[in-house]
Enzyme design. Structure first.
Site, mmCIF file in Angstrom:
data_model
loop_
_atom_site.group_PDB
_atom_site.id
_atom_site.type_symbol
_atom_site.label_atom_id
_atom_site.label_comp_id
_atom_site.label_asym_id
_atom_site.label_seq_id
_atom_site.Cartn_x
_atom_site.Cartn_y
_atom_site.Cartn_z
ATOM 1 N N LYS A 150 0.839 -1.197 0.000
ATOM 2 C CA LYS A 150 0.000 0.000 0.000
ATOM 3 C C LYS A 150 0.880 1.256 0.000
ATOM 4 O O LYS A 150 1.937 1.289 0.645
ATOM 5 C CB LYS A 150 -0.912 -0.035 1.222
ATOM 6 C CG LYS A 150 -2.000 1.012 1.270
ATOM 7 C CD LYS A 150 -2.914 0.749 2.462
ATOM 8 C CE LYS A 150 -3.924 1.847 2.677
ATOM 9 N NZ LYS A 150 -4.807 1.568 3.838
ATOM 10 N N SER A 159 -10.212 -0.166 7.059
ATOM 11 C CA SER A 159 -9.575 0.102 5.765
ATOM 12 C C SER A 159 -9.061 -1.128 5.043
ATOM 13 O O SER A 159 -8.799 -1.068 3.842
ATOM 14 C CB SER A 159 -8.414 1.090 5.940
ATOM 15 O OG SER A 159 -8.894 2.376 6.204
ATOM 16 N N SER A 208 -9.446 2.502 3.009
ATOM 17 C CA SER A 208 -8.445 3.162 2.200
ATOM 18 C C SER A 208 -7.538 2.192 1.445
ATOM 19 O O SER A 208 -6.675 2.611 0.683
ATOM 20 C CB SER A 208 -7.572 4.053 3.106
ATOM 21 O OG SER A 208 -6.879 3.274 4.066
#
Length: 465
Positions: free
Chosen positions: A87, A186, A162
């Site tokens: 990420k 997330s 996210s």
């Protein structure tokens, strides 16, 4: 728009099976990398999931080196030769880390975060970085640097946030493992919306960050995403901060063996959360009911109970503390507040309202609440709920405007998720195979990560039966 998935392009084996086949000499790491590269070439432009890719020749060179190690009988670790994404809010040496913020568009770290170093040591091959919203603090995935990420199940929809980039890459076949983060759902919500698996470890179970400043205390943890619980378990054991999180699990063995052993050795006491009268899609409630029936048939004790925590209290902790984290990050990085997206500007400005004593009192209330919440785990082993009360929503909306025909608040989609972060508890989303886009969430006692993964594996098996 139609779904983007590997039709006509066979799935490579899962990460755990791939590791076993590599050791047996029946698979080459080069094949895994070529498969991932083909998927990136064919669908990443449409999805915008991986936003910074490692050069193909470098990836293939790493794969050939892994294959030589296997041929010599000396693999580099549990993930040797396995492709993985990271990420964008996690630092990887030599790759951009923008955090979804325009002012950081050209920033390239000169070192790996500890958790990234751990997967490198285990032999994983990092394909690239996956997209995030600004500061990884939104329910969708997109930013001014790279633009929005689309959901492979329906590219007109968001994959959530996210960790939407990580989830979309997995769902589209771009690698079999992903490193992501979860501060309020997330990992688990994007996993649910894309039909993948996402695991949030207990607070403190994974090596802490040395990259971007913390915005959410220990609410945020690094965790694995994959296409199966077994593969999540493989990555979880690799990144765990200490052996106590996963006692007795050898790095070379497939996780399936210890997952089955742990699951069969102990039947779980499961609290299934009674759905709200409004604000949950009927198809999500139907999936929960079916999951409860299958777990009961597998021998687990399942009792329906009202939500065992106050959503308003959990949200209050999150909303009272996050603005101070954002303000601290803005000041530490020297960012121009006026250049931030409006939502982040509003959060940062809210930080100036309470006093330091007010912040201290909020943290003290959180710690007291965590102590009281531990009483729940004396009565139950697992809290079962959907990962989200809704399915994915249109790409251009920051959150679902309505759920089951009812107007909802911006945090309605996180109804079940943030509790685990506030409690410091492990939590996992397991996909519902008969309805892609829905995930079942299992939350266990803080520190009981290995046992929760075992029950999640059994839940996955029961739902696939």
């Amino acid at each position: 728009m139609s779904a983007i998935h590997p039709e006509g392009h066979p799935w490579p084996p899962g990460a755990s099976e791939s590791a076993a086949l590599l050791r047996a000499g029946r698979l080459a790491s080069v094949d895994l990398i070529e498969s991932a590269l083909e998927r990136m070439r064919s669908c990443n432009a449409a999805l915008n999931a991986i936003v910074a890719q490692v050069d193909a020749e470098s990836l293939l060179a790493q794969a050939r080196a892994a294959d030589r190690r296997y041929a010599a009988g000396n693999p580099g670790g549990a993930l040797d030769g396995i492709p993985l994404t990271v990420k964008d809010n996690l630092w990887v040496r030599g790759l951009p880390a923008t955090w979804g913020v325009d002012a950081l568009a050209t920033f390239v770290p000169d070192h790996d975060e500890p958790v990234v170093g751990r997967v490198r040591e285990a032999g994983a091959i990092i394909l690239g970085k996956t997209n995030v919203p600004p500061m990884a603090l939104a329910a969708t995935t997109g930013n001014g640097v790279y633009g929005p990420t689309r959901n492979p199940l329906d590219p007109a929809m968001t994959p959530g946030g996210s960790s939407g980039g990580a989830a979309a890459a997995l769902a589209a076949g771009m690698g079999g493992l992903a490193l992501a983060t979860d501060a309020g759902g997330s990992i688990r919500r994007p996993a649910a919306y894309t039909g993948t698996v996402g695991f949030k470890p207990s607070a403190g179970a994974v090596l802490s960050s040395s990259g971007f400043p913390r915005t959410s205390l220990d609410f945020q943890v690094v965790g694995p995403m994959a296409r199966s619980v077994e593969d999540c378990a493989l990555l979880a054991t690799t990144i765990a901060a200490g052996a106590s999180c996963f006692p007795g699990q050898g790095q070379a063995a497939r996780p399936q063996a210890w997952l089955r052993e742990r699951a069969q050795a102990r039947r779980a006491r499961i609290v299934a959360v009674v759905p709200p009268d409004q604000g949950q899609e009927p198809v999500v409630t139907a999936a929960l009911n079916e999951c409860v029936e299958r777990l009961a048939r597998a021998g687990h004790r399942v009792d329906w109970q009202p939500m065992p925590y106050s959503v308003a209290q959990v949200d209050a902790f999150w909303l009272e503390l996050i603005p101070h984290g954002v303000r601290a990050a803005v000041e530490e990085l020297g960012l121009d507040e006026s250049a931030l997206p409006a939502a982040l500007r509003d959060l940062a400005r809210r930080s100036s309202e309470p006093s330091a004593v007010d912040v201290y009192r909020t943290i003290a209330r959180l710690l007291d609440w965590r102590q009281r919440t531990r009483a729940l785990w004396a009565e139950a082993d697992v809290v079962l709920s959907p990962a989200s009360p809704c399915l994915a929503w249109p790409l251009d909306a920051p959150y679902p405007a309505s759920i089951d025909g009812c107007q909802v608040s911006p945090r309605a989609g996180a109804l079940y998720a943030t509790f685990a972060n506030a409690a410091g508890a492990p939590s996992i989303s397991v996909p519902v195979p008969w309805h892609p886009g829905i995930g079942m969430q299992l939350t266990g006692a803080p520190g009981d990560d290995a046992q929760l993964l075992a029950w999640a594996w059994e839940c996955e098996q029961a739902m696939q039966a």
